[in-house]
Design an enzyme around this catalytic site. Structure first.
Site, PDB file in Angstrom:
ATOM      1  CG  ASP A  15      62.262  62.369  50.525  1.00  0.00           C
ATOM      2  OD1 ASP A  15      61.326  61.874  49.755  1.00  0.00           O
ATOM      3  OD2 ASP A  15      62.625  61.347  51.538  1.00  0.00           O
ATOM      4  CG  ASN A  63      62.097  58.302  42.418  1.00  0.00           C
ATOM      5  OD1 ASN A  63      62.921  59.326  42.391  1.00  0.00           O
ATOM      6  ND2 ASN A  63      61.711  57.500  43.556  1.00  0.00           N
TER       7      ASN A  63
END
Ligand code: IPE
Ligand code: IPE
Ligand code: MG
Length: 247
Positions: A15, A63
């Protein structure tokens, strides 16, 4: 680092690509591109250390809700990664696997992915699993559907469903349990990664954005991991007694 006490299976939530790009005044996609370099370095380091399994969270089920240009850019990068890394993966005896809703991915990804999965299927060096269009809850729901189908077909009895039997319906069933989970970027959450598989993983949240994460950070995380006492529900005294009786 003690080579004997390494995790067998490491999971990473990669991330912070977007924030890294923003900090450098670049478009988000440049952050994702820079993140591919980290994937290369960490995969190589894990292989050299002799870690059995490395699972990388590359694209979550959620996502898909990102702006279409970002999703398209990520798919293109995934394709480039699979093509560029092909020989490195094969030369290093790495078995490439993928978990998630692979059917949702565009052909430009599934084509090199399917080919590399097949070409590397017999490798025994390390299993590198890419979590693509992956969600932990989605994965469990899919396993339940498969179990219900087997129950209806008469090949699974209600009384047989326990942790070990259910585990066999998950796409990670051939991998060792996750010993260590690392999340970069400083966020402290699981974001729907391997929910079932993380039951007894040690969790490490490191305040480094993924494009800056390199093997030295991995070594640091491994040292932290080795300093932890994994009790699996027992007491410290029991663990000490168990290890005495081992010698
Ligand atoms: C991780 O980086 C990569 C993916 C989720 C695909 P992000 O894109 O989430 O980066 P941040 O969290 O916005 O910084
Ligand atoms: C988790 O990161 C997914 C991947 C790293 C692929 P996100 O950036 O999507 O997670 P949230 O939205 O911050 O929880
Ligand atoms: Mg993020």
């Amino acid at each position: 680092m003690e080579p004997a006490n390494l995790p067998r299976h490491v999971g990473i939530i990669m991330d912070g690509n977007g924030r890294w790009a923003e900090r450098h005044g670049k478009p988000r996609l440049e952050g994702h591109r820079a993140g591919s370099e980290s994937v290369r370095d960490i995969t190589r380091a894990a292989r050299q250390l002799g870690i059995e399994a490395l699972t990388l969270y590359a694209f979550s089920s959620q996502n898909w809700s990102r702006p279409p240009e970002e999703v398209a850019g990520l798919m293109q990068l995934l394709r480039e990664y699979l093509i560029d890394e092909r020989s490195e993966i094969l030369d290093n005896q790495i078995r490439l696997e993928a978990i998630g809703d692979i059917d949702k991915l565009p052909t430009l990804v599934t084509e090199p992915l399917t080919e590399l999965r097949a070409a590397s299927a017999h490798n025994r060096g390390m299993t590198l699993t890419l979590a693509l269009s992956y969600g932990g809850r989605e994965s469990i729901a899919r396993a339940v559907r498969a179990a219900v189908r087997d129950a209806a077909a008469g090949t699974l009895k209600e009384s047989e469903v326990d942790v070990e039997r259910f585990n066999r319906y998950l796409p990670t069933s051939s991998l060792p349990p996750v010993d260590l989970l690392i999340r970069t970027s400083g966020e402290q959450r699981i974001s729907n990664f391997l929910l079932w598989e993380l039951a007894y993983a040690e969790l490490i949240f490191i305040d480094v954005q993924w494009p800056e994460f390199r093997r030295n950070h991995l070594y640091e995380c491994l040292e932290t991991y080795q300093a932890r006492e994994r009790r699996f529900g027992k007491t410290s005294a029991q663990l000490a007694a168990d290890s005495d009786s081992d010698v």
